[in-house]
Each structure stands twice: as structure tokens, then as C-alpha cells.
Design an enzyme around this catalytic site. Structure first.
Site, mmCIF file in Angstrom:
data_model
loop_
_atom_site.group_PDB
_atom_site.id
_atom_site.type_symbol
_atom_site.label_atom_id
_atom_site.label_comp_id
_atom_site.label_asym_id
_atom_site.label_seq_id
_atom_site.Cartn_x
_atom_site.Cartn_y
_atom_site.Cartn_z
ATOM 1 N N THR A 299 -18.944 -32.490 2.925
ATOM 2 C CA THR A 299 -19.809 -32.982 1.855
ATOM 3 C C THR A 299 -21.047 -32.105 1.746
ATOM 4 O O THR A 299 -21.469 -31.717 0.648
ATOM 5 C CB THR A 299 -20.211 -34.437 2.131
ATOM 6 O OG1 THR A 299 -19.021 -35.237 2.242
ATOM 7 C CG2 THR A 299 -21.078 -34.991 1.022
ATOM 8 N N GLN A 329 -15.482 -36.391 -2.236
ATOM 9 C CA GLN A 329 -16.886 -36.005 -2.157
ATOM 10 C C GLN A 329 -17.091 -34.603 -2.702
ATOM 11 O O GLN A 329 -16.426 -33.661 -2.268
ATOM 12 C CB GLN A 329 -17.379 -36.067 -0.712
ATOM 13 C CG GLN A 329 -17.286 -37.449 -0.093
ATOM 14 C CD GLN A 329 -16.034 -37.636 0.731
ATOM 15 O OE1 GLN A 329 -14.950 -37.217 0.325
ATOM 16 N NE2 GLN A 329 -16.172 -38.258 1.894
ATOM 17 N N GLN A 351 -17.992 -38.551 -7.169
ATOM 18 C CA GLN A 351 -18.377 -39.092 -5.870
ATOM 19 C C GLN A 351 -19.382 -38.152 -5.206
ATOM 20 O O GLN A 351 -19.152 -36.954 -5.095
ATOM 21 C CB GLN A 351 -17.150 -39.265 -4.969
ATOM 22 C CG GLN A 351 -17.476 -39.900 -3.613
ATOM 23 C CD GLN A 351 -16.236 -40.232 -2.808
ATOM 24 O OE1 GLN A 351 -15.114 -40.132 -3.299
ATOM 25 N NE2 GLN A 351 -16.423 -40.641 -1.566
ATOM 26 N N ASP A 352 -20.520 -38.723 -4.752
ATOM 27 C CA ASP A 352 -21.542 -37.975 -4.015
ATOM 28 C C ASP A 352 -22.217 -36.892 -4.857
ATOM 29 O O ASP A 352 -22.477 -35.782 -4.386
ATOM 30 C CB ASP A 352 -20.954 -37.345 -2.749
ATOM 31 C CG ASP A 352 -20.609 -38.380 -1.688
ATOM 32 O OD1 ASP A 352 -20.788 -39.579 -1.950
ATOM 33 O OD2 ASP A 352 -20.153 -37.975 -0.609
ATOM 34 N N ASP A 373 -21.058 -43.766 -4.529
ATOM 35 C CA ASP A 373 -22.132 -43.300 -3.641
ATOM 36 C C ASP A 373 -22.827 -42.077 -4.227
ATOM 37 O O ASP A 373 -23.177 -41.141 -3.500
ATOM 38 C CB ASP A 373 -21.571 -42.947 -2.254
ATOM 39 C CG ASP A 373 -20.813 -44.081 -1.601
ATOM 40 O OD1 ASP A 373 -21.040 -45.242 -1.975
ATOM 41 O OD2 ASP A 373 -19.992 -43.800 -0.708
ATOM 42 N N ARG A 441 -24.467 -49.629 -1.181
ATOM 43 C CA ARG A 441 -23.836 -50.116 0.040
ATOM 44 C C ARG A 441 -24.414 -49.340 1.221
ATOM 45 O O ARG A 441 -24.896 -48.204 1.066
ATOM 46 C CB ARG A 441 -22.313 -49.973 -0.022
ATOM 47 C CG ARG A 441 -21.790 -48.550 -0.185
ATOM 48 C CD ARG A 441 -20.281 -48.526 -0.088
ATOM 49 N NE ARG A 441 -19.744 -47.176 -0.246
ATOM 50 C CZ ARG A 441 -18.494 -46.834 0.107
ATOM 51 N NH1 ARG A 441 -17.681 -47.757 0.623
ATOM 52 N NH2 ARG A 441 -18.071 -45.607 -0.059
ATOM 53 N N TRP A 443 -24.704 -46.999 4.083
ATOM 54 C CA TRP A 443 -24.058 -45.874 4.758
ATOM 55 C C TRP A 443 -24.427 -45.853 6.238
ATOM 56 O O TRP A 443 -23.610 -45.526 7.099
ATOM 57 C CB TRP A 443 -24.494 -44.576 4.069
ATOM 58 C CG TRP A 443 -23.840 -43.331 4.600
ATOM 59 C CD1 TRP A 443 -22.636 -43.233 5.221
ATOM 60 C CD2 TRP A 443 -24.359 -42.001 4.535
ATOM 61 N NE1 TRP A 443 -22.366 -41.923 5.541
ATOM 62 C CE2 TRP A 443 -23.407 -41.139 5.132
ATOM 63 C CE3 TRP A 443 -25.537 -41.441 4.010
ATOM 64 C CZ2 TRP A 443 -23.594 -39.762 5.237
ATOM 65 C CZ3 TRP A 443 -25.710 -40.076 4.104
ATOM 66 C CH2 TRP A 443 -24.751 -39.254 4.712
#
Length: 536
Positions: A299, A329, A351-352, A373, A441, A443
Site C-alpha cells: 500500500t 489498495q 480503495q485507499d 478506507d 472503521r 484500523w
């Protein structure tokens, strides 16, 4: 009872306050004085006041003549010095592993961890030097120590991305995280809010204020980038490398990037401080890449632009990752730049998308697009007057806007979304009822995120927040808050009932997460043309 009291105080530490760590320290002092009144100068006495006394005693107890603190200031210095020594040991372990990088996955994870360890050394050195010279505030020290701890967590999670945790283990298994945690706790007891001058953050000079508003940038730029050959360079990275290597003293480097789609992955290293990228507008100047975890990157290393140098600024640019939702990610921007500003920029991915890795960051009038996220990391960061667009995910996926990564209760970090808008992107809007969307959420164990005076569209699920992978992880130790939000998704009547969730009704409590307090800076004056709010 004493242990229970300490736990309760740790939970209270989730509300950002310099007094919190002092309360915890005083509580611990009381218990220690009862047990060791006869020897308050002994290193065991000092170590027993930290969250990880065994590691403290083990490393400091080996040299009792060296470790004889006479004050909390001296002990703070010693905890940081011990942590630094063990990071050097971890760095040597990393060097020893180089010849074992027999696969691409191992090489990528090893390269990330090596860089992160080097940055951790810089952060610890910076902290130690400031403690020794007493030149900066304890809040600064807490920011740099927080970043040092975060770097180690990112090394670990990167090894998980590529399933090479056993290989990376020697780098992160020598108690460095616990030693930095001890230093965070000790400095937390001494922390005070950073000062400011004339309503401006003291890290922004008069010239830089003008630059953020100037329309005649090509005349002031150290280098001009243009795909059509009308500038000095066709590559942004080449322009940055050239300008930073030739600057005089600590002057800011201004790179003007003309309109165009620039397909390159860019690194602004820790040695490249005070770089400023100015584009022709977020619709016209676009930097794009397509790296992803599915493509063999961590990531961390998937970022289209990765920034580590202090005081980075960007205006009028879109940072994009085109890997798509099917590749997991995939980061558009990763920033660990302390005291950084992003103004009128775009961040596009799935994502990310936006990795707010570490330290103090401010985003003004920006657009952020993503699915899962997509605003994540462990910086102290405020998003103000931004628009957060949630995209359509893959079939069966759930959208989550934030995943904040605070792993230690003494880290002065968190995500604050203030005076902004959360809405469905054009591709999600027609099918918005087919996908669930949550504000965040956890992490990490002490994840901390707030939404303040923000419009929440109907896409937000009534429960608001999502557990981590259907577990009870961090539900008591996180801090999630909502204050005076509005819109069809803003009702808190059906929100989660976790101990760590707060419907904030006190302006005083909400103010902990403003520009003035969370990132220890004051707002630009309205006359600069970049009006943002220091308080609520």
C-alpha cells in the site's frame, strides 16, 4: 484497582488534551511512590511510570551509570535516546536481510521498511535535538514521536500486504515500538500547545502566503514542467530533483506544472523540504499512476505521489491512481510531510486513495474520491471545506470513508472533517441504495475520527460506523465523534452504541479537533484569499 484506574484514564486520553497525559502520569506517580518511596531516583522507579516498564528497565538497566535521570525532562531525553539506539539496531538487521530478498515481494517490502526506518531515525533525532535545545514545543515532539511509531506500523502492514511478515519480522521485533510508546507517554506529560503568530501558522512565511494566491506563477517558479516542451522539463520528478539540488539555503522550491496528464510516480524524499507544486487547476493538471497491491506493491509503495519532506504545499493539481476497484489498495497520494498544505486539489482512486500517513496536514477546498478506507493513515489532519465523493464499489463491497490508524493512546493524531460535504459520486448516485456506506472503521486500537459541521448525504448508513471485519476490535478504545452535522445522513438516532462513539454536544470537546488544536496551527487571515477557520 490501580490498573483499572489507569485503563479508564487511557480511555479518557482519546479526547485530545494536554492535561490528559499529566493526569495519567500523576496517577502512576501516586502508585509508584507508595511502592518505591525509598528510591525515587532509581531507573526502575522511572521506568515503572511508563506503559512498557519491562522494556524500559531491560535497556536502561544495562547501564545504570548512564541512566540516572534527575527530572522528567532528563528521563524523556533518555527514553528517546534508547529508542533511537534500537532503531539503529533494526536498521542493521534490515541491512543483513538485503541478501535474502529473493523475490519481488520481499524486495518491495524490504525497500519500504528500510526507508521507513531511515525516516524514523530522522524523527527521533529531531525530537532529541528539540528536547536538548528546548527550541520547540512539546507538541512538536509528540508529533515527531507519533510519526516514528507510525512508520513501524506501516512497515508491518506492508509485510502483511505481500504476505512476507516472517521475512520482515527481524526488522520490527526488537521492542522499538514499545520504547517509542514510552517516550510518547513521558513527553505527553510535558506537552503544551504550540504557539502561533498574527493568526498564521508560524511555519508559513509571508512570501509563501503570496505564492498560494499568485496568478503569475511562471515568473516565480524555480522550474516549469510542460508536456509540450514549453517549460524547462517534461517530467515533474526531474524538475523536483533539479530544483531541490540547486536551491540556496532553506528557500522554498516552487515547481509550476502546466496543464496536462503526467503519467509518473513521484517521490519527494525527507531531504526535499519545502517543495511547492502549483498546477493550472485540478481539472487540468493531473498526475496519475496505476500501482496497486494486486500489482505487487505494498500500500505504501503504490502511491502515485509520495511526500516525506517537511512543509510540502500543493495547489490546483489532481493526484490520481487508475488501478481501479478490482486491484485492491492503490494510493493516489501518500503524505508524511509535517506542516503541509493541499489547496484546491483533487485525489482520485478507489480503495485507499489518500494515505495521510503521519504528522500535521491541512486540506482546503479539495475533492476526494474513493470507495473503501479511502482516507486513511495516522496523521493529525484537518479537511476543511472539502467534498468527499463516495464511488460505486465492486458488487458485494461496502464503502468506508475513513480508516484512522492511531495505535498508541498518547499519539496526538486523528482525522477531522470540518465544514465539508459527503456525497455520492455520479457513478454511485443512481444505485446508492444498493451499497452501504459508513463514515469509518478502526484500523488501529485507538483510531480517532470526527465529523464536524459537515453535510452527510443520504448514502450514509444510519448506524454510521462499521466494526473492523465484523469483530469487536477497538470498540471501547477508539474515539469517533459527530458534532452539529446536517443533511439526510446526519441523524445520530440509530448510530452505533460503542463505548468509543460520541455524539458530541459540547463545543469545547469538539474544539479539540479544529485547526487550532489538532494540528497546532492558526488560520490564514481572510485577506490572504485562502480563508479557513481556526476554530469551529
Amino acid at each position: 484497582m490501580e490498573a483499572k484506574k489507569e485503563f479508564v484514564l487511557l480511555v479518557l486520553c482519546l479526547i485530545l488534551s494536554p492535561l490528559c497525559s499529566k493526569s495519567l502520569q500523576n496517577s502512576t506517580d501516586d502508585g509508584d511512590q507508595q511502592q518505591q518511596q525509598n528510591n525515587p531516583g532509581d531507573i526502575n522507579w522511572w521506568c515503572n511510570q511508563t506503559p512498557h516498564p519491562d522494556q524500559c528497565i531491560y535497556y536502561m538497566g544495562q547501564d545504570p551509570d548512564r541512566y540516572k535521570p534527575n527530572s522528567r525532562d532528563e528521563f524523556r531525553m533518555m527514553t528517546a535516546e534508547v529508542a533511537l539506539e534500537q532503531v539503529y539496531a533494526a536498521q542493521q538487521n534490515a541491512r543483513d536481510l538485503k541478501h535474502e530478498c529473493h523475490s519481488k515481494r520481499k524486495k518491495v517490502a524490504w525497500k519500504d521498511c528500510t526507508k521507513l526506518l531511515s525516516n524514523t531515525i530522522l524523527q527521533l533525532k529531531r525530537s532529541i535535538e528539540s528536547f536538548r535545545a528546548n527550541q520547540t514545543s512539546d507538541f512538536d515532539g509528540q508529533t515527531w514521536l507519533s510519526a516514528a511509531a507510525t512508520n513501524l506500523e506501516v512497515c508491518r502492514t506492508g509485510s502483511l500486504d505481500l504476505n512476507v511478515t516472517e521475512f520482515i519480522s527481524p526488522i520490527v521485533s526488537n521492542n522499538v515500538s514499545q520504547l517509542i510508546s514510552n517516550s510518547l507517554a513521558v513527553n505527553g506529560a510535558l506537552m503544551e500547545e504550540q504557539g502561533y503568530t498574527d493568526g498564521f501558522p508560524n511555519w508559513v512565511t509571508t512570501r509563501e502566503r503570496v505564492l498560494l494566491q499568485s496568478a503569475k506563477l511562471s515568473r516565480k517558479a524555480n522550474a516549469v514542467v510542460a508536456l509540450d516542451g514549453s517549460g524547462h522539463f517534461r517530467s515533474i520528478q526531474a524538475a523536483i530533483n533539479f530544483a531541490t539540488s540547486r536551491r540556496v539555503g532553506n528557500q522554498r522550491v516552487l515547481i509550476y506544472v502546466k496543464k496536462g496528464v503526467y503519467r509518473e510516480n513521484i517521490a519527494i524524499t525527507a531531504a526535499m523540504n519545502k517543495v511547492m507544486l502549483i498546477g493550472d487547476g485540478l481539472r487540468y493538471t493531473i498526475i496519475t499512476g496505476g500501482r496497486s497491491v494486486a500489482g505487487g506493491y505494498t500500500t505504501y509503495s503504490s502511491a502515485t505521489l509520495g511526500v516525506d519532506g517537511i512543509g510540502f504545499m500543493a495547489r490546483g493539481i489532481t493526484f490520481r491512481n487508475t488501478a481501479g476497484p478490482q486491484n485492491g489498495q492503490a494510493v493516489a497520494l501518500r503524505s508524511a510531510s509535517d506542516l503541509s498544505v493541499f489547496y484546491a486539489c483533487g485525489f482520485e482512486g478507489y480503495q485507499d486513495t489518500l494515505f495521510v500517513h503521519a504528522q500535521r496536514q491541512f486540506y482546503k477546498s479539495c475533492y476526494i474520491y474513493g470507495t473503501i478506507d479511502f482516507i486513511f493513515g495516522n496523521a493529525a489532519v484537518v479537511f476543511q471545506n472539502c467534498i468527499i465523493y463516495v464511488r460505486r464499489p465492486l458488487h458485494g463491497q461496502i464503502n468506508v470513508i475513513t480508516a484512522q490508524g492511531r495505535a498508541d493512546p498518547f499519539q496526538n493524531t486523528g482525522i477531522s472533517v470540518h465544514n465539508s460535504r459527503v456525497m455520492a459520486a455520479p457513478d454511485l448516485a443512481p444505485v446508492v441504495t444498493s451499497f452501504r456506506t459508513y463514515l469509518g472503521r478502526p484500523w488501529m486500537q485507538y483510531s480517532r475520527t470526527v465529523f464536524l459541521k459537515t453535510y452527510l448525504g443520504s448514502l450514509i448508513n444510519p448506524t454510521g460506523w462499521l466494526p473492523w471485519e465484523k469483530s469487536n476490535f477497538a470498540l471501547d478504545t477508539l474515539y469517533y465523534g459527530e458534532y452539529s452535522n446536517f443533511g439526510p445522513g446526519a441523524s445520530t438516532n440509530s448510530r452505533v452504541k460503542w463505548r468509543g462513539y460520541h455524539t458530541i454536544t459540547s463545543a469545547n470537546e469538539a474544539s479539540h479537533f479544529t485547526v487550532a488544536n489538532l494540528i497546532a496551527g492558526r488560520a490564514w487571515l481572510p485577506s490572504t484569499g485562502v480563508p479557513f477557520t481556526a476554530g469551529l
